[in-house]
Design a protein around this motif. Structure first.
Motif, PDB file in Angstrom:
ATOM      1  N   MET A   9       4.932  12.487   4.028  1.00  0.00           N
ATOM      2  CA  MET A   9       4.073  11.364   4.183  1.00  0.00           C
ATOM      3  C   MET A   9       3.801  11.454   5.834  1.00  0.00           C
ATOM      4  N   THR A  10       2.717  10.599   6.368  1.00  0.00           N
ATOM      5  CA  THR A  10       2.459  10.317   7.482  1.00  0.00           C
ATOM      6  C   THR A  10       2.844   8.901   7.909  1.00  0.00           C
ATOM      7  N   ALA A  11       3.406   8.558   8.626  1.00  0.00           N
ATOM      8  CA  ALA A  11       3.749   7.194   9.213  1.00  0.00           C
ATOM      9  C   ALA A  11       2.564   6.831  10.068  1.00  0.00           C
ATOM     10  N   ASN A 245       1.926   0.026  -8.742  1.00  0.00           N
ATOM     11  CA  ASN A 245       1.950  -0.751  -7.339  1.00  0.00           C
ATOM     12  C   ASN A 245       1.183  -0.403  -6.170  1.00  0.00           C
ATOM     13  N   ASP A 246       0.300   0.649  -6.528  1.00  0.00           N
ATOM     14  CA  ASP A 246      -0.372   1.242  -5.521  1.00  0.00           C
ATOM     15  C   ASP A 246       0.233   2.279  -4.904  1.00  0.00           C
ATOM     16  N   ILE A 247       0.301   3.554  -5.431  1.00  0.00           N
ATOM     17  CA  ILE A 247       1.235   4.525  -4.946  1.00  0.00           C
ATOM     18  C   ILE A 247       1.460   4.776  -3.596  1.00  0.00           C
ATOM     19  N   TYR A 248       0.406   5.096  -2.635  1.00  0.00           N
ATOM     20  CA  TYR A 248       0.666   5.642  -1.441  1.00  0.00           C
ATOM     21  C   TYR A 248       1.413   4.442  -0.412  1.00  0.00           C
ATOM     22  N   PRO A 249       0.791   3.427  -0.675  1.00  0.00           N
ATOM     23  CA  PRO A 249       1.834   2.434   0.146  1.00  0.00           C
ATOM     24  C   PRO A 249       2.983   2.132  -0.326  1.00  0.00           C
ATOM     25  N   SER A 250       3.296   2.066  -1.546  1.00  0.00           N
ATOM     26  CA  SER A 250       4.474   1.952  -2.344  1.00  0.00           C
ATOM     27  C   SER A 250       5.385   2.835  -1.982  1.00  0.00           C
ATOM     28  N   LEU A 251       5.109   4.191  -1.926  1.00  0.00           N
ATOM     29  CA  LEU A 251       5.929   5.120  -1.370  1.00  0.00           C
ATOM     30  C   LEU A 251       6.511   4.938  -0.132  1.00  0.00           C
ATOM     31  N   LYS A 252       5.860   4.260   0.797  1.00  0.00           N
ATOM     32  CA  LYS A 252       6.357   4.101   2.268  1.00  0.00           C
ATOM     33  C   LYS A 252       7.025   2.866   1.941  1.00  0.00           C
ATOM     34  N   VAL A 260      14.294   3.815   5.931  1.00  0.00           N
ATOM     35  CA  VAL A 260      13.639   4.761   6.607  1.00  0.00           C
ATOM     36  C   VAL A 260      12.205   4.237   7.053  1.00  0.00           C
ATOM     37  N   HIS A 261      11.851   4.294   8.420  1.00  0.00           N
ATOM     38  CA  HIS A 261      10.733   3.613   8.669  1.00  0.00           C
ATOM     39  C   HIS A 261       9.391   4.685   8.548  1.00  0.00           C
ATOM     40  N   MET A 276       2.845  -6.472  -3.462  1.00  0.00           N
ATOM     41  CA  MET A 276       3.081  -5.077  -3.246  1.00  0.00           C
ATOM     42  C   MET A 276       4.366  -4.771  -2.773  1.00  0.00           C
ATOM     43  N   ILE A 277       4.845  -5.742  -1.925  1.00  0.00           N
ATOM     44  CA  ILE A 277       6.246  -5.458  -1.175  1.00  0.00           C
ATOM     45  C   ILE A 277       7.263  -6.016  -2.137  1.00  0.00           C
ATOM     46  N   ALA A 278       6.968  -7.239  -2.971  1.00  0.00           N
ATOM     47  CA  ALA A 278       7.790  -7.261  -3.836  1.00  0.00           C
ATOM     48  C   ALA A 278       7.961  -6.433  -5.155  1.00  0.00           C
ATOM     49  N   GLY A 279       7.096  -5.938  -5.382  1.00  0.00           N
ATOM     50  CA  GLY A 279       6.865  -4.736  -6.520  1.00  0.00           C
ATOM     51  C   GLY A 279       7.719  -3.585  -6.138  1.00  0.00           C
TER      52      GLY A 279
END
Length: 290
Positions: A9-11, A245-252, A260-261, A276-279
């Motif tokens: 992923m790209t941060a 939960n919306d996969i791309y932001p959820s992976l992060k 891991v930041h 999303m954060i709770a999920g």
């Protein structure tokens, strides 16, 4: 033993700039904790097609600077701008990436001759090996077995990142090209891909799920299909939850729960919401907490 690659992923920072420190953390986690065999840098999971040229260069430089030669690295340099693809292929080759990859050119309904020319041009001026990135569900480009054969006439084209649910074609390709590198690209289909004798797998969820995926590979190799099937089920439960939960932001977000930041996704992808954060916290507790 088959090889496992995380699709890096790209941060990003909130303003859409690249967060190099976050990339380094993800690279280190994949090397030191996940112990993956390699990283696929600049692919769909890395939000490559949301980035400027300069940002792509920044990511490629940061990833290899952190990883060195500790693991295998594959740089995805494909672009609708062929000149950019060629420039990136030269850049990553000079940086020391041992393999490059390129998505099939998309959107304009290119003919196969145009696609073939695209791949031959990318590798023409670089001393490197290329893995075709075939992902029809996103590109709309499906290559036939005979078209793969034509591409493989170029000795620099060594294999396929096969992100395709067509397992009949996968079986045909595997048997016709036993010496080519075939890496499965759908995490949720790892087990059937293993059954068709792929050389390994590349995926986004392996950033979080590498230990379970590697255990599945071991179970399959040892003939414990029931265990492999159960591990795939748990992985697919986690994947289903991430998608919902919306996969791309959820992976992060799950990566953040793991310490891991990973930064945020880049617009127009979603920014995290409280829901999303709770999920993501629930997904972490349900599937990834030690």
């Amino acid at each position: 033993m088959k090889k496992l690659y995380s699709a890096l992923m790209t941060a990003f920072n909130e303003d859409g700039s690249v967060n190099e420190a976050g990339i380094r953390e993800m690279v280190r986690y994949n090397i030191d904790v996940n112990k993956v065999d390699g990283l696929y840098v600049g692919g769909s999971t890395g939000e490559n097609f949301n980035m400027s040229h300069d940002q792509k260069v920044q990511v490629f430089k940061t990833a290899i600077d952190e990883a060195g030669d500790a693991i295998d690295l594959i740089a995805q340099v494909g672009s609708l701008d062929l000149n950019e693809s060629k420039e990136l292929a030269k850049l990553v080759t000079d940086l020391g990436y041992p393999k490059i990859s390129a998505v099939t050119p998309f959107y304009y309904n290119y003919t196969f001759e145009q696609i073939k020319n695209y791949y031959n041009e990318i590798v023409k001026d670089v001393d490197n090996k290329l893995v075709i990135y075939s992902i029809p569900v996103l590109t709309g480009v499906s290559l036939s077995i005979d078209q793969f054969a034509e591409l493989f006439e170029n000795p620099k084209i060594i294999g396929i990142k096969y992100t395709n649910a067509d397992f009949f074609l996968l079986e045909r390709v595997r048997n016709r090209f036993p010496d080519k590198l075939i890496l499965s690209g759908f995490d949720e289909m790892l087990l059937p891909a293993l059954a068709l004798n792929v050389d390994g797998a590349i995926g986004s969820t392996y950033n979080l799920n590498a230990k379970r995926a590697k255990a599945e590979m071991v179970a399959f190799d040892e003939g414990d299909i029931d265990k492999a099937r159960e591990l795939q089920k748990v992985s697919n439960d986690a994947i289903s939850a991430l998608i919902a939960n919306d996969i791309y932001p959820s992976l992060k977000l799950v990566f953040e729960e793991m310490g891991v930041h990973a930064g945020v996704t880049k617009a127009p992808m979603s920014k995290p919401t409280p829901e999303m954060i709770a999920g993501a916290k629930k997904i972490y507790n349900d599937y990834f907490k030690d």
